[in-house]
Scaffold this motif. Structure first.
Motif, PDB file in Angstrom:
ATOM      1  N   LYS A  38      -8.324  -0.407  -7.534  1.00 16.38           N
ATOM      2  CA  LYS A  38      -7.071   0.026  -6.921  1.00 16.38           C
ATOM      3  C   LYS A  38      -5.854  -0.649  -7.567  1.00 16.38           C
ATOM      4  O   LYS A  38      -5.058  -1.317  -6.894  1.00 16.38           O
TER       5      LYS A  38
ATOM      6  N   ASN B 221      -3.235   0.869  -8.816  1.00 12.33           N
ATOM      7  CA  ASN B 221      -2.021   1.551  -8.391  1.00 12.33           C
ATOM      8  C   ASN B 221      -1.548   1.025  -7.036  1.00 12.33           C
ATOM      9  O   ASN B 221      -0.354   0.786  -6.823  1.00 12.33           O
ATOM     10  N   THR B 222      -2.484   0.817  -6.126  1.00  8.86           N
ATOM     11  CA  THR B 222      -2.142   0.277  -4.806  1.00  8.86           C
ATOM     12  C   THR B 222      -1.508  -1.100  -4.930  1.00  8.86           C
ATOM     13  O   THR B 222      -0.504  -1.402  -4.279  1.00  8.86           O
TER      14      THR B 222
ATOM     15  N   ARG C 239       2.019  -0.782  -6.543  1.00  6.01           N
ATOM     16  CA  ARG C 239       2.994  -0.200  -5.625  1.00  6.01           C
ATOM     17  C   ARG C 239       3.360  -1.199  -4.523  1.00  6.01           C
ATOM     18  O   ARG C 239       4.515  -1.260  -4.097  1.00  6.01           O
ATOM     19  N   MET C 240       2.380  -1.972  -4.058  1.00 10.90           N
ATOM     20  CA  MET C 240       2.686  -2.985  -3.046  1.00 10.90           C
ATOM     21  C   MET C 240       3.627  -4.038  -3.626  1.00 10.90           C
ATOM     22  O   MET C 240       4.576  -4.471  -2.964  1.00 10.90           O
TER      23      MET C 240
ATOM     24  N   ASP D  44      -7.598   8.084  -4.031  1.00  6.23           N
ATOM     25  CA  ASP D  44      -8.018   6.965  -3.184  1.00  6.23           C
ATOM     26  C   ASP D  44      -7.347   5.652  -3.595  1.00  6.23           C
ATOM     27  O   ASP D  44      -7.668   4.607  -3.061  1.00  6.23           O
ATOM     28  N   ASP D  45      -6.433   5.737  -4.547  1.00  6.28           N
ATOM     29  CA  ASP D  45      -5.738   4.528  -5.021  1.00  6.28           C
ATOM     30  C   ASP D  45      -4.236   4.717  -4.827  1.00  6.28           C
ATOM     31  O   ASP D  45      -3.473   4.808  -5.781  1.00  6.28           O
ATOM     32  N   ARG D  46      -3.825   4.787  -3.570  1.00  7.49           N
ATOM     33  CA  ARG D  46      -2.411   4.969  -3.247  1.00  7.49           C
ATOM     34  C   ARG D  46      -2.021   4.028  -2.107  1.00  7.49           C
ATOM     35  O   ARG D  46      -2.828   3.717  -1.237  1.00  7.49           O
ATOM     36  N   LEU D  47      -0.768   3.605  -2.134  1.00 11.06           N
ATOM     37  CA  LEU D  47      -0.231   2.783  -1.048  1.00 11.06           C
ATOM     38  C   LEU D  47       0.314   3.714   0.021  1.00 11.06           C
ATOM     39  O   LEU D  47       1.178   4.546  -0.253  1.00 11.06           O
ATOM     40  N   THR D  48      -0.194   3.590   1.244  1.00 15.45           N
ATOM     41  CA  THR D  48       0.217   4.486   2.323  1.00 15.45           C
ATOM     42  C   THR D  48       1.372   3.888   3.124  1.00 15.45           C
ATOM     43  O   THR D  48       1.622   2.678   3.096  1.00 15.45           O
TER      44      THR D  48
ATOM     45  N   GLN E 198       0.231   1.251   5.567  1.00 13.72           N
ATOM     46  CA  GLN E 198       0.044  -0.070   4.963  1.00 13.72           C
ATOM     47  C   GLN E 198       1.381  -0.795   4.797  1.00 13.72           C
ATOM     48  O   GLN E 198       1.468  -2.005   5.010  1.00 13.72           O
TER      49      GLN E 198
ATOM     50  N   LEU F 276      -3.503  -7.248   0.509  1.00 11.24           N
ATOM     51  CA  LEU F 276      -2.141  -6.750   0.344  1.00 11.24           C
ATOM     52  C   LEU F 276      -1.123  -7.741   0.888  1.00 11.24           C
ATOM     53  O   LEU F 276       0.006  -7.821   0.405  1.00 11.24           O
TER      54      LEU F 276
END
Length: 496
Positions: free
Chosen positions: A102, A104-105, A108-109, A241-245, A248, A300
């Motif tokens: 992850k 990308n997550t 992005r965080m 499946d590798d995204r910051l929601t 979160q 995170l």
């Protein structure tokens, strides 16, 4: 409010926006490359601002500072090598999360946290700096001298274990600042009959030799010794499946606010730096977390705490810079030189004489964080390419830039020759483990301290009692002594 609106009008310019975006891009690039830093980026691109107006020039350099803090997280997350000292805390959770699939997550965080930290601290700077400046506006030469001495006292805390080497480095910086015609009587000092030295040692000549060359040579030497550079790379992708929601991000609100305040407060204290802010914030987040065992394994919370704090340091360290003329970080100390280059004396008088410019710059710091977010969001893949550029390819480019910068200061080959001599000398000092920052601090604050010292004595008929009879001056001199004793006491306890 009227001054703020006029400052906003100064900011709303196509040229300013383009330069700020370019500065952010350069800052991210320099922050992402291990061994480089935002401070090096500011030094290298300082010559480009000679022909610019005050607001575009200073916001371009400040944007480099802003972008570099986020840039360090890119290599920390993708290859486990922090681009900056502050990103070391980000690496502790960012790299494990990237390795788990992850990246990308994690990136992005880091981007969201960096942006929020920068915006919160920028708002504090915008509303806190002017009142502080109003309180200190009554300061005279005695107070400015005491403040400069307090700034120079930071040399002790920057000296590491060998205070004597740090003091020697600091005195060398002061000596270099005093070369040339003095600012009161125009008497030539330490020129040895050379007319080129009458104007003094240029900022680019000294700082380029102190920071750029030792860093470049050391990185190239490391590659030559090992015969290879680190090859582990993790690709930045956009899998579903590798995204910051949003959920979160909402879960990090308390963490973001706490970490941003920690970073701002530590940034406002001259000396500690963004690295300390990141680790203190990281530790605070771990203690407040419901899942502290997740830290170090891809949490995170850890990424958010570290990145919010180190970006909050940027605006935080500008508070003492703008109000007292004391740099809160190495990059801020370079900005003092940029202000002086534009004929502006950093300190409380700035808000009195250059209020519109100051509000434009403070609002610009806020805008730079927004630009950083937009660039990070849409140019993420481009930034990840930075991790693949070998140091051996970057070295000759950077050397050419710094030599060009040394020449551009006065358009003199003598400055290039001076730079070459100083670069060799500073590299020897670097190999002998003399700290670099005391040289920079001595050079930046040395001439300021001397100028106000002599002005204060002139106003008081040569009687030095003026420094202890004026309350603010006495307070800063006492604070200097207390800080020196505290730093030494802490160092002795550390050795026990």
């Amino acid at each position: 409010m009227g001054t703020m609106l006029l400052g906003l009008r100064e900011l709303l310019s196509v040229q300013v926006f383009l330069l700020m975006n370019l500065g952010v891009l350069i800052g991210i690039f320099f922050g992402a490359l291990p061994g480089l830093s935002g401070m090096m980026g500011i030094i290298l691109f300082l010559p480009l601002t000679y022909s610019l107006e005050v607001v575009p020039a200073l916001l371009f350099l400040t944007a480099i500072f802003v972008g570099s803090e986020y840039g360090g997280s890119i290599t920390a997350i993708l290859i486990g090598t922090p681009g900056t000292n502050a990103a070391a805390a980000t690496m502790m959770d960012g790299h494990p999360l990237a390795r788990s699939g992850k990246p990308n997550t994690a990136l992005r965080m880091a981007l969201v946290a960096s942006t929020c930290g920068g915006i919160i601290s920028s708002m504090i700077l915008l509303f806190a700096a002017p009142p502080i400046a109003e309180v200190t506006i009554e300061c005279g030469p005695a107070e400015f001298f005491a403040i400069a001495v307090f700034g120079l006292s930071i040399i002790v805390s920057l000296s590491g274990e060998n205070v004597m080497k740090g003091m020697c480095a600091g005195f060398l910086g002061v000596f270099l600042a005093l070369v040339g015609a003095d600012t009161i009587n125009s008497v030539n000092r330490f020129t040895f009959g050379n007319v080129h030295l009458i104007r003094g040692m240029s900022l680019m000549t000294v700082l380029g030799g102190v920071f750029i060359i030792p860093s470049i040579v050391s990185k190239v030497q490391d590659v030559l010794k090992t015969g290879k550079e680190r090859q582990e790379k993790i690709e930045y992708d956009n899998r579903t499946d590798d995204r910051l929601t949003l959920v979160q991000v909402k879960g990090q609100i308390k963490n973001l606010i706490r970490s941003s305040l920690i970073g701002t407060m530590i940034g406002a204290i001259p000396g500690p730096g963004d690295g300390l802010a990141s680790f203190i914030s990281y530790d605070s987040a771990q203690k407040a977390s419901k899942e502290p065992e997740r830290f170090g394994k891809g949490s995170l919370d850890g990424i958010c705490a570290s990145e919010a704090a180190n970006n909050a340091v940027v605006a935080g360290c500008l508070i003492p810079l703008f109000t007292l003329g004391i740099p809160g970080s190495p990059s801020a100390s370079i900005l003092i030189g940029a202000f002086q280059m534009k004929g502006m004396q950093v300190g409380p008088a700035l808000f009195d004489h250059e209020g519109i410019t100051m509000y434009a710059i403070m609002l610009g710091v806020l805008a730079a964080n927004i630009f950083m977010y937009l660039q990070g969001k849409y140019l993420g893949k481009l930034f990840s390419v930075v991790t693949k550029i070998p140091n051996t390819a970057m070295a000759p480019i950077l050397i050419c830039l710094v030599v060009a910068g040394a020449y551009a200061a006065n358009k003199s080959l003598f400055d290039v020759q001076s730079f070459a001599v100083l670069a060799v000398f500073f590299y020897i000092m670097y190999k002998l483990h003399f700290p670099q920052m005391p040289i920079c601090l001595g050079y930046i604050l040395g001439s300021t301290a001397e100028y106000h010292f002599r002005r204060a004595l002139t106003l008081n008929d040569g009687n030095p009692s003026i420094f202890v009879t004026r309350p603010i001056s006495l307070a800063f001199l006492v604070l200097t002594v207390v800080m020196l004793f505290y730093t030494r006491l802490r160092a002795k306890k550390g050795k026990v």
